[in-house]
Enzyme design. Structure first.
Site, PDB file in Angstrom:
ATOM      1  N   THR A 170       0.825  -1.202   0.000  1.00  0.00           N
ATOM      2  CA  THR A 170       0.000   0.000   0.000  1.00  0.00           C
ATOM      3  C   THR A 170       0.867   1.264   0.000  1.00  0.00           C
ATOM      4  O   THR A 170       1.937   1.274   0.578  1.00  0.00           O
ATOM      5  CB  THR A 170      -0.882   0.004   1.261  1.00  0.00           C
ATOM      6  N   ARG A 198     -11.484  -9.661  -3.619  1.00  0.00           N
ATOM      7  CA  ARG A 198     -11.081  -9.278  -2.273  1.00  0.00           C
ATOM      8  C   ARG A 198     -10.760  -7.793  -2.190  1.00  0.00           C
ATOM      9  O   ARG A 198     -10.093  -7.230  -3.054  1.00  0.00           O
ATOM     10  CB  ARG A 198      -9.869 -10.116  -1.849  1.00  0.00           C
ATOM     11  N   GLY A 224      -4.597  -6.251   5.756  1.00  0.00           N
ATOM     12  CA  GLY A 224      -5.814  -5.458   5.777  1.00  0.00           C
ATOM     13  C   GLY A 224      -6.953  -6.047   6.567  1.00  0.00           C
ATOM     14  O   GLY A 224      -7.743  -5.323   7.181  1.00  0.00           O
TER      15      GLY A 224
END
Length: 304
Positions: A170, A198, A224
């Site tokens: 990320t 997902r 996550g």
């Protein structure tokens, strides 16, 4: 008294174990993103403009898992998620499962400013972005040979292989501007070989992204599923508002809770007062900081 903090993901990066070219490219990309956001803040611009600009640089850089250079889903295509939030009024926008919008973070901002919604997904999100005038590209534009190799390597381990121990790619940016307003932006390609559409924490307001002028702006990177279950980004702001925690204490304690639940990762945050903090429970995290006093910092490993 502005500040900008960015991250490019957390993971297993250690001195001597990270490819030298990958390290060089990551440091250069972080420095470029800092300059893009800092230039806006130094000119009196808003925190929202700064985090979007910094995130866009990282999305365009194939060294990071967001935009071009995103990891591949199990069937070989790219799906991008992104969110942006303005602490001044707690306005927010997010997109999930984009396949053709070149600038996911800009699509999220369009949702925030030009739609009645907060989160839109899949083909509808790309359609919205296209109608909003954002550039569309073939899905193959996002794909790099290195990401293709990583997918092939993971799939060779078996149908249920899960990319939870490599790198959480990320990217994110948080900023406080000269007016004391905070903003956060987060963007990702998700997990290598993800299936079933997902979606992780990055585009979920309160999980991987949150901004509130009463507390802080937060962007997270990590496993996550655990950040969602802890509502990590909002939890940090809640601890500051209701428990009186300072920024660093709130980050460290939320990551400790995430660790107790089996997760790892990293978080960056800034407060309206100009405090800035990062914390991570992985060996390294791509990260950077720029400030009104002209200071710049880029780091990768935990020891830095």
């Amino acid at each position: 008294m502005w500040k900008l903090m960015i991250h490019g993901g957390a993971g297993s990066m250690r001195p001597g174990h990270l490819d030298a070219e990958q390290e060089r490219a990551a440091r250069a990309g972080l420095a470029d993103a800092l300059e893009a956001g800092a230039a806006i803040l130094a000119d009196g611009g808003s925190a929202v403009d700064a985090v979007e600009a910094a995130a866009r640089v990282l999305e365009e850089d194939p060294a990071f898992n967001a935009g071009r250079g995103s990891v591949l889903a199990a069937d070989g295509h790219v799906e991008c998620d992104a969110a942006i939030m303005d602490g001044n009024g707690r306005h927010a926008g997010a997109v999930a499962g984009l396949r053709s919008t070149r600038a996911p973070i800009s699509a999220a901002r369009k949702v925030m400013e030009d739609s009645p919604h907060v989160l839109i997904s899949k083909g509808g999100a790309d359609e919205f972005a296209r109608e909003a005038g954002l550039e569309q590209v073939a899905n193959s534009w996002f794909v790099t040979s290195e990401r293709r190799r990583q997918l092939d390597e993971l799939l060779a381990k078996g149908h249920d292989a899960f990319d939870a121990e490599i790198k959480y790619g990320t990217i994110g940016a948080v900023a406080v501007d000269a007016n004391g307003h905070v903003a956060a932006a987060t963007s990702t390609g998700g997990l290598t070989a993800k299936r079933w559409g997902r979606i992780g924490d990055s585009p979920l307001i309160g999980a991987g992204t949150y901004a509130d002028d009463r507390a802080a702006a937060v962007s997270a990177t990590g496993l996550g599923e655990i950040f969602i279950r802890t509502a990590a980004a909002h939890e940090i702001c809640a601890r500051m508002r209701f428990c009186g925690h300072d920024l660093q204490k709130a980050l460290d304690e939320v990551l400790e809770e995430i660790g107790d639940m089996g997760g790892t990762g990293g978080i960056i945050a800034v407060s309206p007062e100009g405090d800035a903090a990062w914390s991570f429970t992985t060996p390294g995290m791509y990260r950077g900081l720029a400030s009104h006093d002209g200071s710049r910092e880029v780091a990768v490993f935990g020891e830095e």
